[in-house]
Design an enzyme around this catalytic site. Structure first.
Site, short mmCIF file in Angstrom:
data_model
loop_
_atom_site.label_atom_id
_atom_site.label_comp_id
_atom_site.label_asym_id
_atom_site.label_seq_id
_atom_site.Cartn_x
_atom_site.Cartn_y
_atom_site.Cartn_z
N LYS A 50 0.81 -1.20 0.00
CA LYS A 50 0.00 0.00 0.00
C LYS A 50 0.85 1.27 0.00
CE LYS A 50 -2.77 -2.53 3.29
NZ LYS A 50 -3.07 -2.62 4.73
N GLY A 51 2.12 1.09 0.27
CA GLY A 51 3.00 2.24 0.49
C GLY A 51 3.08 3.24 -0.65
N ASP A 107 7.54 2.84 -2.70
CA ASP A 107 7.67 3.88 -1.67
C ASP A 107 9.12 3.99 -1.21
OD1 ASP A 107 7.61 1.35 -0.48
OD2 ASP A 107 6.19 1.89 1.09
N ASP A 110 15.04 -0.51 0.40
CA ASP A 110 15.99 -0.64 1.50
C ASP A 110 16.99 -1.75 1.13
OD1 ASP A 110 17.26 -0.74 3.93
OD2 ASP A 110 15.55 -1.48 5.08
N PHE A 159 14.57 4.34 10.43
CA PHE A 159 13.20 3.89 10.17
C PHE A 159 12.30 5.13 10.08
CE2 PHE A 159 8.93 2.48 11.08
CZ PHE A 159 8.83 1.41 10.19
P1 IMP Z 1 13.35 -4.04 1.04
O1 IMP Z 1 12.83 -5.33 0.50
O2 IMP Z 1 14.30 -4.24 2.20
O3 IMP Z 1 13.95 -3.14 0.00
O4 IMP Z 1 12.15 -3.33 1.74
C1 IMP Z 1 11.21 -2.66 1.09
C2 IMP Z 1 9.93 -2.55 1.88
O5 IMP Z 1 10.15 -2.51 3.31
C3 IMP Z 1 9.27 -1.24 1.54
O6 IMP Z 1 8.41 -1.41 0.45
C4 IMP Z 1 8.57 -0.88 2.83
O7 IMP Z 1 7.29 -1.43 2.82
C5 IMP Z 1 9.40 -1.49 3.92
N1 IMP Z 1 10.33 -0.51 4.55
C6 IMP Z 1 11.67 -0.44 4.41
N2 IMP Z 1 12.18 0.58 5.15
C7 IMP Z 1 11.14 1.18 5.76
C8 IMP Z 1 11.02 2.32 6.65
O8 IMP Z 1 11.99 3.00 7.02
N3 IMP Z 1 9.77 2.61 7.06
C9 IMP Z 1 8.66 1.92 6.67
N4 IMP Z 1 8.73 0.86 5.85
C10 IMP Z 1 9.95 0.49 5.39
MG MG Z 2 6.50 -1.16 0.02
#
Ligand code: IMP
Ligand code: MG
Length: 190
Positions: A50-51, A107, A110, A159
């Site tokens: 949903k982000g 959104d 990471d 975060f």
């Molecule tokens: P990744 O797979 O580690 O790149 O994570 C991506 C997903 O983790 C994003 O689509 C977000 O939903 C969540 N996410 C990563 N960092 C944050 C943060 O700082 N705040 C909130 N959600 C996050």
């Molecule tokens: Mg996301």
């Protein structure tokens, strides 16, 4: 009745203001128009729910060429009980993307596991190209080899919440991007 922006009491620091977000989204829409300028094939924007909602909602109204909009629901499995880096597609797109240009709208990137997984899965449908645009990018968190084609903001390894990003499904409605107070997270008192 709520007092104006009641949620401000949860915030330690505003990292990116509403005004800064608006400006960057305008620039991002221009980048999209320029990037696909010489392409006749259809452009399919795929938002990751949903982000992505506030970001893609604002972005799509500022793109000048014709685009199609679709969404996916992907669970990232960030919890300790689940293995990290094993995302799952909960809801798939309905659009036929074969020979079309796909732009994934995230959104935040990471570790990169989520978006890389989605990209690899969509590749199986033989699109003409797949690019990635993200509102926020934490390059220091990266665990996979991944090219992000457009990042609106590069941010430190914190975060953050707001403008679509949640903490336990809350905070998505904040008009800015900020850091929650420690005591709010500890107490879960949102
Ligand atoms: P990744 O797979 O580690 O790149 O994570 C991506 C997903 O983790 C994003 O689509 C977000 O939903 C969540 N996410 C990563 N960092 C944050 C943060 O700082 N705040 C909130 N959600 C996050
Ligand atoms: Mg996301």
């Amino acid at each position: 009745m709520f007092k104006k922006r009641e949620y401000l009491k949860n915030i330690e620091e505003i990292l990116i203001s509403k005004r800064q977000i608006n400006k960057k989204i305008q620039e991002a829409a221009k980048w999209i128009d320029q990037t696909y300028e010489n392409h006749d094939e259809e452009i399919v924007l795929v938002g990751l729910l949903k982000g992505c909602i506030p970001f893609v909602g604002q972005l799509v109204t500022q793109i000048e060429r014709n685009v199609v909009l679709d969404f996916m629901v992907v669970s990232s499995f960030k919890g300790k009980e689940k293995a990290q880096g094993k995302p799952e597609i909960v809801t798939h797109i309905n659009t036929d993307i074969k020979d079309k240009h796909v732009l994934l709208v995230e959104d935040i990137v990471d570790s990169g596991y989520t978006i890389k997984y989605v990209k690899d899965e969509l590749m199986k449908q033989k699109p003409k190209s797949i690019k990635i645009i993200t509102l926020l990018d934490k390059p220091t968190g990266r665990k996979v080899d991944l090219d992000v084609d457009y990042s609106c903001f590069i941010i430190p390894h914190k975060f953050i919440v707001g403008f679509g990003l949640d903490y336990k499904e809350k905070c998505r409605n904040y008009e800015f991007i900020g850091v929650l107070k420690k005591e709010v997270i500890e107490k879960g008192d949102l």
